[in-house]
Design a protein around this motif. Structure first.
Motif, PDB file in Angstrom:
ATOM      1  N   VAL A 207     -38.596  66.984 -70.546  1.00 53.46           N
ATOM      2  CA  VAL A 207     -38.977  65.478 -70.489  1.00 53.46           C
ATOM      3  C   VAL A 207     -38.977  64.792 -71.573  1.00 53.46           C
ATOM      4  CG1 VAL A 207     -41.141  64.066 -69.800  1.00 53.46           C
ATOM      5  CG2 VAL A 207     -40.535  66.056 -68.505  1.00 53.46           C
ATOM      6  N   ARG A 208     -39.395  65.523 -72.649  1.00 53.95           N
ATOM      7  CA  ARG A 208     -38.960  64.690 -74.147  1.00 53.95           C
ATOM      8  C   ARG A 208     -37.700  64.558 -74.315  1.00 53.95           C
ATOM      9  NH1 ARG A 208     -40.956  67.876 -79.244  1.00 53.95           N
ATOM     10  NH2 ARG A 208     -39.062  68.940 -78.747  1.00 53.95           N
ATOM     11  N   THR A 209     -36.745  65.639 -74.251  1.00 52.66           N
ATOM     12  CA  THR A 209     -35.415  65.562 -74.251  1.00 52.66           C
ATOM     13  C   THR A 209     -34.725  64.316 -73.604  1.00 52.66           C
ATOM     14  OG1 THR A 209     -35.333  67.750 -74.775  1.00 52.66           O
ATOM     15  CG2 THR A 209     -33.194  66.728 -74.185  1.00 52.66           C
ATOM     16  N   LEU A 210     -35.096  64.181 -72.245  1.00 50.83           N
ATOM     17  CA  LEU A 210     -34.508  63.192 -71.393  1.00 50.83           C
ATOM     18  C   LEU A 210     -35.149  61.865 -71.690  1.00 50.83           C
ATOM     19  CD1 LEU A 210     -34.269  65.373 -68.152  1.00 50.83           C
ATOM     20  CD2 LEU A 210     -32.472  64.553 -69.416  1.00 50.83           C
ATOM     21  N   THR A 211     -36.469  61.587 -72.074  1.00 51.20           N
ATOM     22  CA  THR A 211     -36.900  60.253 -72.565  1.00 51.20           C
ATOM     23  C   THR A 211     -36.349  59.908 -73.525  1.00 51.20           C
ATOM     24  OG1 THR A 211     -38.988  61.201 -73.304  1.00 51.20           O
ATOM     25  CG2 THR A 211     -38.949  60.678 -70.967  1.00 51.20           C
ATOM     26  N   GLU A 212     -36.171  60.755 -74.544  1.00 51.72           N
ATOM     27  CA  GLU A 212     -35.450  60.517 -75.885  1.00 51.72           C
ATOM     28  C   GLU A 212     -33.941  60.075 -75.774  1.00 51.72           C
ATOM     29  OE1 GLU A 212     -36.114  63.519 -78.502  1.00 51.72           O
ATOM     30  OE2 GLU A 212     -38.186  63.151 -79.087  1.00 51.72           O
ATOM     31  N   ALA A 213     -33.412  60.557 -74.658  1.00 49.33           N
ATOM     32  CA  ALA A 213     -32.146  59.956 -74.347  1.00 49.33           C
ATOM     33  C   ALA A 213     -31.926  58.656 -73.449  1.00 49.33           C
ATOM     34  CB  ALA A 213     -31.203  61.268 -73.538  1.00 49.33           C
ATOM     35  N   GLY A 214     -33.152  58.061 -73.360  1.00 48.12           N
ATOM     36  CA  GLY A 214     -33.069  56.838 -72.804  1.00 48.12           C
ATOM     37  C   GLY A 214     -33.130  57.045 -71.115  1.00 48.12           C
ATOM     38  N   ARG A 215     -33.917  57.905 -70.630  1.00 48.72           N
ATOM     39  CA  ARG A 215     -34.105  58.152 -68.949  1.00 48.72           C
ATOM     40  C   ARG A 215     -35.247  57.842 -68.791  1.00 48.72           C
ATOM     41  NH1 ARG A 215     -28.895  60.229 -67.372  1.00 48.72           N
ATOM     42  NH2 ARG A 215     -30.013  59.380 -65.299  1.00 48.72           N
ATOM     43  N   ARG A 216     -35.425  57.698 -67.576  1.00 48.38           N
ATOM     44  CA  ARG A 216     -36.912  57.632 -66.697  1.00 48.38           C
ATOM     45  C   ARG A 216     -36.944  58.813 -65.943  1.00 48.38           C
ATOM     46  NH1 ARG A 216     -38.243  53.781 -61.421  1.00 48.38           N
ATOM     47  NH2 ARG A 216     -40.461  54.282 -61.285  1.00 48.38           N
ATOM     48  N   VAL A 217     -37.683  59.728 -66.318  1.00 44.23           N
ATOM     49  CA  VAL A 217     -37.849  61.040 -65.742  1.00 44.23           C
ATOM     50  C   VAL A 217     -38.960  61.192 -64.564  1.00 44.23           C
ATOM     51  CG1 VAL A 217     -38.179  63.486 -66.265  1.00 44.23           C
ATOM     52  CG2 VAL A 217     -37.195  62.007 -67.800  1.00 44.23           C
TER      53      VAL A 217
END
Length: 247
Positions: free
Chosen positions: A42-52
């Motif tokens: 979740v952290r990886t994807l949110t830091e990549a600019g995604r809504r998880v």
């Protein structure tokens, strides 16, 4: 966590971040927290600019517990995912599933191709087609009075994991008896969205990556060196491959 009604079943879900949506679908005997939050996905994807968006399957985590195996076909669990997108007003999302979640993701992509932008099938490869086996042994292990009463080593590992995730063992036993539906090569051939297949080199539960890649038009595959079913999920190489694929 938030909750919503999915065809009469209460499903718990979580959200984080802003940006293009990605729906995460966890594996058997796990939950969204263990599969995706504790592994830093979740952290990886949110830091990549995604809504998880992540959710607990029926019978798992904070979602409603059901004790009839007829209520756990993977295709119906895929409808829980589709109904969650409906509930959130999301017309289309990237989807990533691990292990049982990969099978559920495949059913979602087959039944509702308009709702899936891209799909990642991880922790389940050729055995999505050939079957995993051992479901009844796992169910019996989950129903045993204690883990010490289980002699099947592979089934005992699932019992131990289920206890670690503080799962409802009876609900999981019902789930495993129904959720391991095979998907035919013909069905997989109908998938038209971009697909990435990921599995550990030593993952006997998943099987080989190449067989599944060949069954899905245009799919790509990544095999994680020296990784098995349990330690592949948080692998850095897995994360890098997914970020590149989604990008």
């Amino acid at each position: 966590m938030h909750k919503f009604n999915s065809g009469g079943v209460e499903i718990a879900y979580q959200m984080a971040g802003e940006g293009p949506p990605i729906l995460l679908i966890h594996g058997f005997a796990s939950n969204a927290r263990v599969n995706w939050w504790d592994t830093s996905w979740v952290r990886t994807l949110t830091e990549a600019g995604r809504r998880v968006i992540s959710f607990d399957h029926r019978g798992h985590g904070a979602s409603e517990k059901l004790y009839d195996s007829a209520l756990y076909p993977a295709a119906e669990m895929a409808e829980d995912a589709r109904r969650l997108l409906d509930h959130l007003g999301i017309a289309q999302a990237d989807v990533m599933g691990y292990s049982m979640g990969a099978r559920v993701s495949a059913f979602l992509a087959i039944a509702h191709p308009d709702r899936v932008r891209r799909a990642v099938f991880a922790g389940l490869a050729s055995r999505m087609i050939t079957g995993v086996g051992g479901a009844e042994a796992i169910a019996l292990a989950l129903e045993a009075p204690s883990r010490n009463d289980v002699s099947d080593i592979a089934a005992k590992a699932f019992r131990i994991f289920a206890e670690q995730t503080k799962s409802d063992l009876k609900a999981l036993a019902a789930c495993i008896r129904s959720s391991r539906e095979r998907i035919t090569v013909a069905e997989l051939a109908t998938i038209r969205v971009p697909v990435l297949v990921v599995a550990g080199e030593k993952d006997e539960v998943a099987g080989d990556v190449e067989t599944l890649v060949k069954a899905i038009p245009g799919a790509r595959g990544v095999t994680l060196p020296n990784r098995n079913h349990m330690n592949a999920v948080g692998d850095r190489g897995y994360k890098d491959a997914v970020l590149a694929f989604l990008g």
